[in-house]
Design a protein around this motif. Sequence first.
Motif, PDB file in Angstrom:
ATOM      1  N   HIS A 162       0.862  -1.184   0.000  1.00  0.00           N
ATOM      2  CA  HIS A 162       0.000   0.000   0.000  1.00  0.00           C
ATOM      3  C   HIS A 162       0.897   1.233   0.000  1.00  0.00           C
ATOM      4  CE1 HIS A 162      -3.753  -2.156   1.426  1.00  0.00           C
ATOM      5  NE2 HIS A 162      -2.805  -3.076   1.432  1.00  0.00           N
ATOM      6  N   VAL A 163       0.645   2.157  -0.910  1.00  0.00           N
ATOM      7  CA  VAL A 163       1.414   3.398  -0.992  1.00  0.00           C
ATOM      8  C   VAL A 163       0.446   4.557  -0.793  1.00  0.00           C
ATOM      9  CG1 VAL A 163       2.912   4.847  -2.413  1.00  0.00           C
ATOM     10  CG2 VAL A 163       3.076   2.348  -2.579  1.00  0.00           C
ATOM     11  N   VAL A 164       0.744   5.403   0.190  1.00  0.00           N
ATOM     12  CA  VAL A 164      -0.069   6.580   0.473  1.00  0.00           C
ATOM     13  C   VAL A 164       0.779   7.808   0.182  1.00  0.00           C
ATOM     14  CG1 VAL A 164      -1.344   7.859   2.236  1.00  0.00           C
ATOM     15  CG2 VAL A 164      -1.339   5.352   2.268  1.00  0.00           C
ATOM     16  N   LEU A 165       0.311   8.654  -0.732  1.00  0.00           N
ATOM     17  CA  LEU A 165       1.031   9.875  -1.074  1.00  0.00           C
ATOM     18  C   LEU A 165       0.419  11.044  -0.315  1.00  0.00           C
ATOM     19  CD1 LEU A 165       1.233   9.424  -4.950  1.00  0.00           C
ATOM     20  CD2 LEU A 165       2.924   8.760  -3.225  1.00  0.00           C
ATOM     21  N   ASN A 166       1.257  11.771   0.389  1.00  0.00           N
ATOM     22  CA  ASN A 166       0.837  12.965   1.109  1.00  0.00           C
ATOM     23  C   ASN A 166       1.502  14.152   0.439  1.00  0.00           C
ATOM     24  OD1 ASN A 166      -0.584  11.585   3.280  1.00  0.00           O
ATOM     25  ND2 ASN A 166       1.435  10.912   3.931  1.00  0.00           N
ATOM     26  N   GLU A 167       0.724  14.888  -0.351  1.00  0.00           N
ATOM     27  CA  GLU A 167       1.273  16.051  -1.035  1.00  0.00           C
ATOM     28  C   GLU A 167       1.044  17.292  -0.178  1.00  0.00           C
ATOM     29  OE1 GLU A 167       1.330  15.946  -5.588  1.00  0.00           O
ATOM     30  OE2 GLU A 167      -0.698  15.315  -5.012  1.00  0.00           O
ATOM     31  N   MET A 168       2.103  18.059   0.003  1.00  0.00           N
ATOM     32  CA  MET A 168       2.044  19.251   0.842  1.00  0.00           C
ATOM     33  C   MET A 168       2.270  20.496   0.004  1.00  0.00           C
ATOM     34  SD  MET A 168       4.475  17.812   3.870  1.00  0.00           S
ATOM     35  CE  MET A 168       5.636  17.151   2.688  1.00  0.00           C
ATOM     36  N   ALA A 169       1.562  21.560   0.348  1.00  0.00           N
ATOM     37  CA  ALA A 169       1.815  22.850  -0.271  1.00  0.00           C
ATOM     38  C   ALA A 169       3.169  23.362   0.203  1.00  0.00           C
ATOM     39  CB  ALA A 169       0.722  23.839   0.123  1.00  0.00           C
ATOM     40  N   LYS A 170       3.863  24.108  -0.648  1.00  0.00           N
ATOM     41  CA  LYS A 170       5.175  24.658  -0.269  1.00  0.00           C
ATOM     42  C   LYS A 170       5.068  25.538   0.966  1.00  0.00           C
ATOM     43  CE  LYS A 170       7.316  24.532  -4.814  1.00  0.00           C
ATOM     44  NZ  LYS A 170       7.975  25.308  -5.869  1.00  0.00           N
ATOM     45  N   GLU A 171       3.884  26.103   1.191  1.00  0.00           N
ATOM     46  CA  GLU A 171       3.667  26.946   2.359  1.00  0.00           C
ATOM     47  C   GLU A 171       3.511  26.145   3.645  1.00  0.00           C
ATOM     48  OE1 GLU A 171       1.618  27.072  -0.412  1.00  0.00           O
ATOM     49  OE2 GLU A 171       2.571  28.812  -1.333  1.00  0.00           O
ATOM     50  N   HIS A 172       3.433  24.815   3.527  1.00  0.00           N
ATOM     51  CA  HIS A 172       3.216  23.951   4.684  1.00  0.00           C
ATOM     52  C   HIS A 172       4.411  23.056   4.981  1.00  0.00           C
ATOM     53  CE1 HIS A 172      -1.391  24.216   3.818  1.00  0.00           C
ATOM     54  NE2 HIS A 172      -0.890  25.353   4.273  1.00  0.00           N
ATOM     55  N   TYR A 173       5.561  23.362   4.387  1.00  0.00           N
ATOM     56  CA  TYR A 173       6.740  22.521   4.578  1.00  0.00           C
ATOM     57  C   TYR A 173       7.975  23.404   4.688  1.00  0.00           C
ATOM     58  CZ  TYR A 173      10.069  18.708   3.907  1.00  0.00           C
ATOM     59  OH  TYR A 173      11.073  17.808   4.067  1.00  0.00           O
ATOM     60  N   ALA A 174       8.768  23.152   5.719  1.00  0.00           N
ATOM     61  CA  ALA A 174       9.960  23.968   5.936  1.00  0.00           C
ATOM     62  C   ALA A 174      11.149  23.076   6.264  1.00  0.00           C
ATOM     63  CB  ALA A 174       9.732  24.951   7.076  1.00  0.00           C
ATOM     64  N   VAL A 175      12.320  23.548   5.891  1.00  0.00           N
ATOM     65  CA  VAL A 175      13.583  22.893   6.236  1.00  0.00           C
ATOM     66  C   VAL A 175      14.493  23.972   6.798  1.00  0.00           C
ATOM     67  CG1 VAL A 175      15.607  21.668   5.364  1.00  0.00           C
ATOM     68  CG2 VAL A 175      13.341  21.135   4.439  1.00  0.00           C
ATOM     69  N   GLY A 176      15.052  23.714   7.960  1.00  0.00           N
ATOM     70  CA  GLY A 176      15.971  24.671   8.558  1.00  0.00           C
ATOM     71  C   GLY A 176      15.290  25.998   8.895  1.00  0.00           C
ATOM     72  N   GLY A 177      14.014  25.955   9.191  1.00  0.00           N
ATOM     73  CA  GLY A 177      13.287  27.167   9.560  1.00  0.00           C
ATOM     74  C   GLY A 177      12.851  28.016   8.384  1.00  0.00           C
ATOM     75  N   ILE A 178      13.016  27.528   7.154  1.00  0.00           N
ATOM     76  CA  ILE A 178      12.661  28.293   5.967  1.00  0.00           C
ATOM     77  C   ILE A 178      11.597  27.527   5.188  1.00  0.00           C
ATOM     78  CG2 ILE A 178      13.486  29.269   3.789  1.00  0.00           C
ATOM     79  CD1 ILE A 178      16.284  29.428   5.125  1.00  0.00           C
ATOM     80  N   LEU A 179      10.452  28.190   4.965  1.00  0.00           N
ATOM     81  CA  LEU A 179       9.410  27.557   4.167  1.00  0.00           C
ATOM     82  C   LEU A 179       9.895  27.342   2.748  1.00  0.00           C
ATOM     83  CD1 LEU A 179       6.294  29.613   5.319  1.00  0.00           C
ATOM     84  CD2 LEU A 179       6.702  27.180   5.740  1.00  0.00           C
ATOM     85  N   LYS A 180       9.495  26.235   2.167  1.00  0.00           N
ATOM     86  CA  LYS A 180       9.880  25.971   0.782  1.00  0.00           C
ATOM     87  C   LYS A 180       9.344  27.050  -0.171  1.00  0.00           C
ATOM     88  CE  LYS A 180      12.427  22.321   0.919  1.00  0.00           C
ATOM     89  NZ  LYS A 180      13.789  22.371   0.388  1.00  0.00           N
ATOM     90  N   SER A 181       8.225  27.653   0.196  1.00  0.00           N
ATOM     91  CA  SER A 181       7.656  28.710  -0.636  1.00  0.00           C
ATOM     92  C   SER A 181       8.517  29.979  -0.627  1.00  0.00           C
ATOM     93  CB  SER A 181       6.247  29.056  -0.168  1.00  0.00           C
ATOM     94  OG  SER A 181       6.262  29.486   1.188  1.00  0.00           O
ATOM     95  N   ASP A 182       9.396  30.103   0.366  1.00  0.00           N
ATOM     96  CA  ASP A 182      10.261  31.290   0.456  1.00  0.00           C
ATOM     97  C   ASP A 182      11.623  31.085  -0.208  1.00  0.00           C
ATOM     98  OD1 ASP A 182       8.314  32.695   1.809  1.00  0.00           O
ATOM     99  OD2 ASP A 182       9.119  32.184   3.797  1.00  0.00           O
ATOM    100  N   GLU A 183      11.894  29.870  -0.690  1.00  0.00           N
ATOM    101  CA  GLU A 183      13.164  29.608  -1.353  1.00  0.00           C
ATOM    102  C   GLU A 183      13.118  30.112  -2.781  1.00  0.00           C
ATOM    103  OE1 GLU A 183      13.887  25.404  -1.038  1.00  0.00           O
ATOM    104  OE2 GLU A 183      14.795  25.649   0.947  1.00  0.00           O
ATOM    105  N   ASN A 184      14.259  30.487  -3.297  1.00  0.00           N
ATOM    106  CA  ASN A 184      14.335  30.955  -4.679  1.00  0.00           C
ATOM    107  C   ASN A 184      14.470  29.806  -5.635  1.00  0.00           C
ATOM    108  OD1 ASN A 184      14.186  33.596  -3.907  1.00  0.00           O
ATOM    109  ND2 ASN A 184      16.383  33.773  -3.623  1.00  0.00           N
TER     110      ASN A 184
END
Length: 59
Positions: free
Chosen positions: A37-59
Amino acid sequence: MHIDLIEGRSPEQLKGMVKDVTEAIVKNTGAPAEHVHVVLNEMAKEHYAVGGILKSDEN
């Protein structure tokens, strides 16, 4: 298996990924494909961050 990823992939890309992941699990564990069984969880860039930086804020 749960896979978390940032949204934006086409349906064809997701289908290919699910197929490849299933085949890898079957090959390496011997489990029948119908038990994988494979479950895909797609997240908006505004809902995911790495190192305190939202993916939506990356260039």
